[in-house]
Design an enzyme around this catalytic site. Structure first.
Site, mmCIF file in Angstrom:
data_model
loop_
_atom_site.group_PDB
_atom_site.id
_atom_site.type_symbol
_atom_site.label_atom_id
_atom_site.label_comp_id
_atom_site.label_asym_id
_atom_site.label_seq_id
_atom_site.Cartn_x
_atom_site.Cartn_y
_atom_site.Cartn_z
ATOM 1 N N VAL A 150 0.836 -1.196 0.000
ATOM 2 C CA VAL A 150 0.000 0.000 0.000
ATOM 3 C C VAL A 150 0.873 1.250 0.000
ATOM 4 O O VAL A 150 2.052 1.196 0.344
ATOM 5 C CB VAL A 150 -0.981 0.019 1.195
ATOM 6 C CG1 VAL A 150 -1.987 -1.115 1.086
ATOM 7 C CG2 VAL A 150 -0.246 -0.053 2.520
ATOM 8 N N CYS A 151 0.258 2.346 -0.406
ATOM 9 C CA CYS A 151 0.910 3.653 -0.466
ATOM 10 C C CYS A 151 1.628 3.938 0.849
ATOM 11 O O CYS A 151 1.053 3.705 1.906
ATOM 12 C CB CYS A 151 -0.158 4.706 -0.749
ATOM 13 S SG CYS A 151 0.493 6.376 -0.915
ATOM 14 N N PRO A 152 2.862 4.391 0.813
ATOM 15 C CA PRO A 152 3.650 4.844 -0.331
ATOM 16 C C PRO A 152 4.639 3.803 -0.857
ATOM 17 O O PRO A 152 5.469 4.137 -1.694
ATOM 18 C CB PRO A 152 4.402 6.033 0.246
ATOM 19 C CG PRO A 152 4.733 5.591 1.641
ATOM 20 C CD PRO A 152 3.501 4.787 2.077
#
Length: 74
Positions: free
Chosen positions: A12-14
């Site tokens: 998941v981000c980042p």
């Protein structure tokens, strides 16, 4: 055909952008990098990263919840 493929599925981000940036720095200008990611934030994130970094987003396709981006490094 990409010079290298980076599988970021499940991240998941980042993290997908962090890993993309790190690998891009290890590659040379003119090479292509394929990134696979299933995080919904990947699409806007990779577009912004390419704009910021000056690399060229050659294609961005979504299929079955997985994004495949092809970037030409500058």
């Amino acid at each position: 055909m990409a010079d290298q493929t980076l599988d970021c599925k499940g991240m998941v981000c980042p993290l997908p952008i962090v890993k993309t940036s790190k690998l891009a720095k290890e590659m040379t200008s003119g090479q292509t990098l394929e990134i696979l990611a299933d995080d919904k934030a990947f699409e806007p994130d990779i577009k912004a990263w390419c704009k910021r970094s000056g690399n060229s987003l050659e294609s961005l396709i979504e299929s079955g919840g997985v994004f495949t981006a092809l970037i030409k490094l500058q």
